[in-house]
Design a protein around this motif. Structure first.
Motif, PDB file in Angstrom:
ATOM      1  N   ARG A 144       0.837  -1.212   0.000  1.00 18.26           N
ATOM      2  CA  ARG A 144       0.000   0.000   0.000  1.00 18.26           C
ATOM      3  C   ARG A 144       0.864   1.252   0.000  1.00 18.26           C
ATOM      4  N   LEU A 145       1.937   1.217   0.774  1.00 17.26           N
ATOM      5  CA  LEU A 145       2.842   2.358   0.834  1.00 17.26           C
ATOM      6  C   LEU A 145       3.477   2.618  -0.526  1.00 17.26           C
ATOM      7  N   LEU A 146       3.911   1.557  -1.220  1.00 18.48           N
ATOM      8  CA  LEU A 146       4.538   1.722  -2.524  1.00 18.48           C
ATOM      9  C   LEU A 146       3.589   2.349  -3.536  1.00 18.48           C
ATOM     10  N   VAL A 147       2.320   1.983  -3.486  1.00 22.77           N
ATOM     11  CA  VAL A 147       1.331   2.594  -4.369  1.00 22.77           C
ATOM     12  C   VAL A 147       1.223   4.086  -4.065  1.00 22.77           C
ATOM     13  N   ASP A 148       1.164   4.440  -2.786  1.00 26.19           N
ATOM     14  CA  ASP A 148       1.094   5.846  -2.390  1.00 26.19           C
ATOM     15  C   ASP A 148       2.324   6.618  -2.859  1.00 26.19           C
ATOM     16  N   VAL A 149       3.505   6.032  -2.695  1.00 27.17           N
ATOM     17  CA  VAL A 149       4.742   6.705  -3.075  1.00 27.17           C
ATOM     18  C   VAL A 149       4.798   6.923  -4.578  1.00 27.17           C
ATOM     19  N   GLN A 150       4.392   5.928  -5.354  1.00 31.60           N
ATOM     20  CA  GLN A 150       4.397   6.112  -6.803  1.00 31.60           C
ATOM     21  C   GLN A 150       3.440   7.224  -7.217  1.00 31.60           C
ATOM     22  N   LYS A 151       2.273   7.257  -6.615  1.00 31.46           N
ATOM     23  CA  LYS A 151       1.300   8.301  -6.939  1.00 31.46           C
ATOM     24  C   LYS A 151       1.816   9.672  -6.508  1.00 31.46           C
ATOM     25  N   ASP A 152       2.333   9.759  -5.278  1.00 29.33           N
ATOM     26  CA  ASP A 152       2.829  11.030  -4.758  1.00 29.33           C
ATOM     27  C   ASP A 152       4.036  11.536  -5.539  1.00 29.33           C
ATOM     28  N   SER A 153       4.963  10.639  -5.888  1.00 28.81           N
ATOM     29  CA  SER A 153       6.151  11.062  -6.634  1.00 28.81           C
ATOM     30  C   SER A 153       5.774  11.557  -8.027  1.00 28.81           C
ATOM     31  N   SER A 154       4.771  10.945  -8.643  1.00 23.12           N
ATOM     32  CA  SER A 154       4.304  11.416  -9.948  1.00 23.12           C
ATOM     33  C   SER A 154       3.716  12.816  -9.839  1.00 23.12           C
ATOM     34  N   GLN A 155       2.981  13.072  -8.776  1.00 24.38           N
ATOM     35  CA  GLN A 155       2.397  14.403  -8.578  1.00 24.38           C
ATOM     36  C   GLN A 155       3.486  15.440  -8.344  1.00 24.38           C
ATOM     37  N   ILE A 156       4.505  15.084  -7.550  1.00 26.41           N
ATOM     38  CA  ILE A 156       5.607  16.014  -7.293  1.00 26.41           C
ATOM     39  C   ILE A 156       6.317  16.353  -8.595  1.00 26.41           C
ATOM     40  N   ILE A 157       6.646  15.336  -9.386  1.00 25.47           N
ATOM     41  CA  ILE A 157       7.330  15.578 -10.661  1.00 25.47           C
ATOM     42  C   ILE A 157       6.459  16.418 -11.585  1.00 25.47           C
ATOM     43  N   ASN A 158       5.187  16.116 -11.651  1.00 26.84           N
ATOM     44  CA  ASN A 158       4.288  16.878 -12.513  1.00 26.84           C
ATOM     45  C   ASN A 158       4.295  18.356 -12.119  1.00 26.84           C
ATOM     46  N   ASP A 159       4.348  18.629 -10.827  1.00 23.50           N
ATOM     47  CA  ASP A 159       4.376  20.014 -10.356  1.00 23.50           C
ATOM     48  C   ASP A 159       5.683  20.713 -10.710  1.00 23.50           C
ATOM     49  N   LEU A 160       6.778  19.948 -10.861  1.00 25.51           N
ATOM     50  CA  LEU A 160       8.081  20.533 -11.171  1.00 25.51           C
ATOM     51  C   LEU A 160       8.318  20.730 -12.667  1.00 25.51           C
ATOM     52  N   LEU A 161       7.589  20.005 -13.502  1.00 22.37           N
ATOM     53  CA  LEU A 161       7.803  20.078 -14.948  1.00 22.37           C
ATOM     54  C   LEU A 161       7.194  21.339 -15.537  1.00 22.37           C
ATOM     55  N   SER A 162       7.840  21.837 -16.588  1.00 26.37           N
ATOM     56  CA  SER A 162       7.271  22.959 -17.343  1.00 26.37           C
ATOM     57  C   SER A 162       6.204  22.412 -18.292  1.00 26.37           C
ATOM     58  N   ALA A 163       5.422  23.292 -18.847  1.00 28.18           N
ATOM     59  CA  ALA A 163       4.388  22.885 -19.811  1.00 28.18           C
ATOM     60  C   ALA A 163       5.034  22.176 -21.003  1.00 28.18           C
ATOM     61  N   TYR A 164       6.193  22.680 -21.438  1.00 22.85           N
ATOM     62  CA  TYR A 164       6.902  22.059 -22.559  1.00 22.85           C
ATOM     63  C   TYR A 164       7.335  20.632 -22.209  1.00 22.85           C
ATOM     64  N   GLN A 165       7.890  20.433 -21.012  1.00 17.64           N
ATOM     65  CA  GLN A 165       8.321  19.099 -20.600  1.00 17.64           C
ATOM     66  C   GLN A 165       7.133  18.152 -20.499  1.00 17.64           C
ATOM     67  N   ARG A 166       6.004  18.644 -19.986  1.00 17.03           N
ATOM     68  CA  ARG A 166       4.797  17.804 -19.918  1.00 17.03           C
ATOM     69  C   ARG A 166       4.314  17.434 -21.309  1.00 17.03           C
ATOM     70  N   SER A 167       4.410  18.358 -22.254  1.00 15.52           N
ATOM     71  CA  SER A 167       3.981  18.043 -23.624  1.00 15.52           C
ATOM     72  C   SER A 167       4.894  17.002 -24.258  1.00 15.52           C
ATOM     73  N   LEU A 168       6.201  17.055 -23.944  1.00 15.32           N
ATOM     74  CA  LEU A 168       7.125  16.031 -24.458  1.00 15.32           C
ATOM     75  C   LEU A 168       6.782  14.659 -23.894  1.00 15.32           C
ATOM     76  N   LEU A 169       6.510  14.597 -22.597  1.00 14.49           N
ATOM     77  CA  LEU A 169       6.114  13.320 -21.997  1.00 14.49           C
ATOM     78  C   LEU A 169       4.834  12.796 -22.638  1.00 14.49           C
ATOM     79  N   SER A 170       3.907  13.677 -22.859  1.00 14.45           N
ATOM     80  CA  SER A 170       2.646  13.274 -23.485  1.00 14.45           C
ATOM     81  C   SER A 170       2.896  12.699 -24.882  1.00 14.45           C
ATOM     82  N   MET A 171       3.779  13.350 -25.631  1.00 15.38           N
ATOM     83  CA  MET A 171       4.083  12.873 -26.977  1.00 15.38           C
ATOM     84  C   MET A 171       4.793  11.511 -26.922  1.00 15.38           C
ATOM     85  N   ILE A 172       5.777  11.366 -26.043  1.00 13.65           N
ATOM     86  CA  ILE A 172       6.549  10.124 -25.950  1.00 13.65           C
ATOM     87  C   ILE A 172       5.674   8.951 -25.523  1.00 13.65           C
ATOM     88  N   PHE A 173       4.749   9.207 -24.590  1.00 14.18           N
ATOM     89  CA  PHE A 173       3.913   8.130 -24.053  1.00 14.18           C
ATOM     90  C   PHE A 173       2.505   8.127 -24.638  1.00 14.18           C
TER      91      PHE A 173
END
Length: 127
Positions: free
Chosen positions: A45-74
């Protein structure tokens, strides 16, 4: 974590210039259990929380351009990109030979909650 769930942990992230992101976690306690007595169920359960929380932290740190690159790649599915966990523990209880965890029962199912499908289990070292 869900309301009423208590987790005491130290969490850190490393972002490398090549895009590699690593995060680490030292668990002090989950609910009433201290670090030396955490069940695999609680750990999963903790690992699921950490994966979700770490994704949110990274998303908050990325610029709009970086998020668009991730969207394109995935192909628009960047929230479901592969993440890998490595769990290091001082001990496991019950301590069995590697093959004995492949019992198609409770032992194997508990481990699957944390590490996913198991192909093989082997002893490493003398202990």
């Amino acid at each position: 974590e869900a309301e009423g769930i208590v987790q005491v942990e130290n969490f850190g992230m490393h972002l490398n210039v090549d895009g590699t992101i690593m995060y680490g976690l030292k668990i002090e306690a989950i609910m009433e259990r201290k670090a030396d007595d955490i069940s695999l169920d609680m750990l999963s359960r903790l690992l699921v929380d950490v994966q979700k929380d770490s994704s949110q932290i990274i998303n908050d740190l990325l610029s709009a351009y970086q998020r668009s690159l991730l969207s394109m790649i995935f192909c628009g599915d960047q929230k479901n990109r592969c993440k890998y966990n490595m769990v290091i523990a001082e001990a496991i209880d019950p301590k069995l030979n590697g093959e004995e965890y492949m019992d198609r029962g409770d032992n194997e199912n508990e481990l699957k909650q944390v590490i996913g499908d198991i192909q093989n289990a082997h002893n490493i070292g003398a202990d």
